[in-house]
Scaffold this motif. Structure first.
Motif, PDB file in Angstrom:
ATOM      1  N   GLY A  59       0.719  -1.415   0.032  1.00  0.00           N
ATOM      2  CA  GLY A  59      -0.031  -0.027  -0.028  1.00  0.00           C
ATOM      3  C   GLY A  59       0.923   1.441   0.031  1.00  0.00           C
ATOM      4  N   LEU A  60       2.109   1.271   0.312  1.00  0.00           N
ATOM      5  CA  LEU A  60       2.927   2.151   0.098  1.00  0.00           C
ATOM      6  C   LEU A  60       3.085   2.744  -1.338  1.00  0.00           C
ATOM      7  N   VAL A  61       2.813   2.154  -2.345  1.00  0.00           N
ATOM      8  CA  VAL A  61       2.660   2.649  -3.762  1.00  0.00           C
ATOM      9  C   VAL A  61       1.562   3.765  -3.946  1.00  0.00           C
ATOM     10  N   PRO A  62       0.478   3.364  -3.575  1.00  0.00           N
ATOM     11  CA  PRO A  62      -0.545   4.369  -3.884  1.00  0.00           C
ATOM     12  C   PRO A  62      -0.397   5.610  -2.899  1.00  0.00           C
ATOM     13  N   ALA A  63       0.009   5.373  -1.689  1.00  0.00           N
ATOM     14  CA  ALA A  63       0.271   6.370  -0.753  1.00  0.00           C
ATOM     15  C   ALA A  63       1.060   7.453  -1.030  1.00  0.00           C
ATOM     16  N   LEU A  64       2.395   6.870  -1.622  1.00  0.00           N
ATOM     17  CA  LEU A  64       3.478   7.724  -2.063  1.00  0.00           C
ATOM     18  C   LEU A  64       3.106   8.427  -3.580  1.00  0.00           C
ATOM     19  N   ARG A  65       2.306   7.833  -4.220  1.00  0.00           N
ATOM     20  CA  ARG A  65       2.022   8.365  -5.428  1.00  0.00           C
ATOM     21  C   ARG A  65       0.994   9.528  -5.127  1.00  0.00           C
ATOM     22  N   LEU A  66       0.310   9.484  -4.299  1.00  0.00           N
ATOM     23  CA  LEU A  66      -0.783  10.446  -3.743  1.00  0.00           C
ATOM     24  C   LEU A  66       0.208  11.487  -3.427  1.00  0.00           C
ATOM     25  N   ALA A  67       1.140  11.260  -2.523  1.00  0.00           N
ATOM     26  CA  ALA A  67       2.234  12.387  -1.981  1.00  0.00           C
ATOM     27  C   ALA A  67       2.990  13.144  -3.052  1.00  0.00           C
ATOM     28  N   GLU A  68       3.257  12.213  -4.318  1.00  0.00           N
ATOM     29  CA  GLU A  68       3.900  12.686  -5.277  1.00  0.00           C
ATOM     30  C   GLU A  68       3.007  13.649  -6.000  1.00  0.00           C
ATOM     31  N   ALA A  69       1.735  13.322  -6.052  1.00  0.00           N
ATOM     32  CA  ALA A  69       0.698  14.301  -6.972  1.00  0.00           C
ATOM     33  C   ALA A  69       0.507  15.333  -6.216  1.00  0.00           C
ATOM     34  N   ALA A  70       0.589  15.516  -4.999  1.00  0.00           N
ATOM     35  CA  ALA A  70       0.626  16.539  -4.068  1.00  0.00           C
ATOM     36  C   ALA A  70       2.100  17.475  -4.058  1.00  0.00           C
ATOM     37  N   GLY A  71       2.953  17.160  -4.618  1.00  0.00           N
ATOM     38  CA  GLY A  71       4.166  18.017  -4.898  1.00  0.00           C
ATOM     39  C   GLY A  71       5.218  17.642  -3.937  1.00  0.00           C
ATOM     40  N   LEU A  72       5.228  16.387  -3.038  1.00  0.00           N
ATOM     41  CA  LEU A  72       6.074  16.230  -1.805  1.00  0.00           C
ATOM     42  C   LEU A  72       7.674  16.219  -2.686  1.00  0.00           C
ATOM     43  N   TYR A  73       7.717  15.675  -3.457  1.00  0.00           N
ATOM     44  CA  TYR A  73       9.292  15.350  -3.978  1.00  0.00           C
ATOM     45  C   TYR A  73       9.667  16.691  -4.372  1.00  0.00           C
ATOM     46  N   GLU A  74       8.835  17.553  -5.349  1.00  0.00           N
ATOM     47  CA  GLU A  74       9.610  18.767  -5.790  1.00  0.00           C
ATOM     48  C   GLU A  74       9.653  19.817  -4.571  1.00  0.00           C
ATOM     49  N   LEU A  75       8.783  19.802  -3.605  1.00  0.00           N
ATOM     50  CA  LEU A  75       9.181  20.634  -2.513  1.00  0.00           C
ATOM     51  C   LEU A  75      10.273  20.282  -1.525  1.00  0.00           C
ATOM     52  N   LEU A  76      10.674  18.863  -1.579  1.00  0.00           N
ATOM     53  CA  LEU A  76      11.577  18.463  -0.748  1.00  0.00           C
ATOM     54  C   LEU A  76      13.037  18.819  -1.383  1.00  0.00           C
ATOM     55  N   GLU A  77      12.961  19.430  -2.624  1.00  0.00           N
ATOM     56  CA  GLU A  77      14.224  19.757  -3.196  1.00  0.00           C
ATOM     57  C   GLU A  77      14.826  21.114  -2.545  1.00  0.00           C
TER      58      GLU A  77
END
Length: 459
Positions: free
Chosen positions: A21-39
């Motif tokens: 279930g980490l796959v859809p959870a982190l996909r959801l976080a990615e769609a919310a901009g998590l990885y771009e913001l962490l940069e």
């Protein structure tokens, strides 16, 4: 149920994962901009964003210490996710944080919450212009052990620990998310920094799409101008438990005996003939001016609403000096500037207790420990826990499990076993047949992987 005697365990399958279930959870976080913001986090460590995401992912899967982050490194997890780091690497990374870097992470957390609210509209359902949202502020002491913990001290709970202050956002139809959280010394007073915390929480709520009326709630530890004045400056309602000061006691004593109104309460009975509640709890209100010891422009003209409950047993002789009024009832008063009817205002104020549930969920999860001896590393751990909590709440809303607790979400949505297969250069996630919550999981997957507008949440 009984185990078969023919079982022979062998740890030899490289294609299994325990947290599909980490796959859809982190996909959801990615769609919310998590990885771009962490940069934008400038921690002096290579791939800081990837390492932060690893900590958050581990928390989502149930890690409550640095060593537990090793649960990400098993089976086919390396095929599902890029950038998984060892616990020792992540521990060193957390110890490289400074207070300024923690503030950057707090900013990322607020932005991710705003992104999640857009991706999952049900996350803060009912907070539109016609609705109401609640901002609750409270703090807790997380007990720690060992003399090397920076900032640990004995606080109001009489245990040695670190103080965590947090603010949550909720609505009548949506479970709370965390707007802000701050790690503090263990002996810090509860109300220290309350004004700044509340101002940041209200700003975060507005950025997350709250356009309706905001009510700011707190217990008696926050009874002061810092909290109430901040709510007034932001055009928000306040609802704060009052301390039993001489002025509050005098106001309660002045209430007309006929002004008390019975309310629905545990063990209450509704009398159909008289069309009223027969209850041991009653409410009344009286006009009140709070904080008269301060400058005149800081006096607050408000409502003092009092709930009284009959005592279950008579007071002993040393407790009856206050007189008949206080010997017979226990009084709970709060000040507010709401325009809600008295009974409804009392009900809304009592709902402030839901912030305690958020604290309990955090302590049952990543905040079971504050794992480092370094204060800034623990502050970064708290910030990551906030991000993980909000992602978990978004997965619950996406799966139409609005009232599910974090432990339930881990069991039903996150920690679902899966087997990885490859076909046509694609990974296939084989999940258990007859999984009781498969429809919910599929709904989460649809929301997390959608490329167009967010789908309607229905099941």
């Amino acid at each position: 149920m009984r185990a078969s005697h023919t079982i022979r365990p062998v740890f030899d399958d490289p294609n299994l994962v325990s947290a599909g279930g980490l796959v859809p959870a982190l996909r959801l976080a990615e769609a919310a901009g998590l990885y771009e913001l962490l940069e934008g986090v400038t921690v002096p460590s290579p791939n800081a964003g990837v390492k932060t995401a690893s900590v958050v992912a581990g928390m989502l899967a149930g890690a409550d210490s640095i060593d537990d982050l090793d649960l990400l490194r098993h089976g086919a997890m390396g095929r599902l996710f890029d950038g998984i780091r060892a616990p020792s690497t992540l521990g060193t990374f957390l110890r490289s944080f400074t207070y300024g870097h923690v503030q950057q992470l707090d900013k990322v957390s607020a932005a991710v919450l705003a992104g999640l609210s857009v991706r999952v509209p049900g996350l803060l359902a009912g907070a539109d212009a016609e609705g109401i949202a609640f901002v609750d502020v409270d703090d807790t002491v997380r007990e720690v052990h060992g003399y090397a913990k920076q900032g640990a001290a004995f606080g109001y709970t009489k245990v040695r620990g670190l103080n965590i202050q947090l603010a949550t956002i909720s609505t009548p139809t949506a479970s709370p998310v965390i707007a802000r959280a701050r790690l503090r010394r263990g002996n810090t007073a509860s109300a220290a920094g309350a004004g700044r915390m509340l101002a940041q929480a209200i700003t975060t709520a507005r950025a997350a799409g709250v356009t309706g009326q905001i009510m700011c709630r707190a217990d008696s530890a926050y009874y002061g101008w810092a909290f109430v004045g901040t709510a007034i400056r932001h055009a928000a309602w306040f609802s704060v438990t009052a301390r039993m000061t001489p002025s509050v006691t005098a106001a309660i004593t002045s209430i007309d005996p006929d002004a008390w109104q019975a309310i629905e309460y545990p063990n209450a009975v509704y009398d159909e003939t008289e069309q009223r509640w027969i209850s041991d709890a009653e409410v009344a209100e009286v006009p009140f001016i709070a904080f008269t010891s301060r400058r005149k422009h800081q006096h607050v003209d408000c409502r003092l609403i009092v709930r009284r409950v009959k005592r279950r047993q008579p007071l002993t002789s040393d407790g009856s000096e206050q007189g008949e009024l206080f010997a017979t009832y226990r009084h709970h008063a709060f000040i507010t500037n709401t325009t809600l009817p008295m009974v409804q205002a009392d009900q809304r104020h009592r709902d402030h207790a839901l912030v305690e549930q958020v604290i309990a969920e955090l302590k049952d999860g990543p905040l079971a420990h504050l794992p480092s001896g370094k204060y800034a590393a623990n502050a970064a751990w708290v910030a990551c826990a906030v991000i993980a909590f909000n992602i978990a709440r978004a997965t619950a809303a996406a799966a139409a499990m609005h009232t599910a607790r974090w432990a339930t979400l881990r069991t039903r949505l996150i920690n679902i076993p899966a087997r990885i297969a490859t076909t046509a250069r694609r990974l296939v996630l084989h999940l258990p047949t007859h999984w009781p919550w498969a429809p919910r999981w599929q709904l989460l997957w649809s929301t997390a992987t959608a490329t167009g507008p967010p789908p309607a949440i229905a099941i």
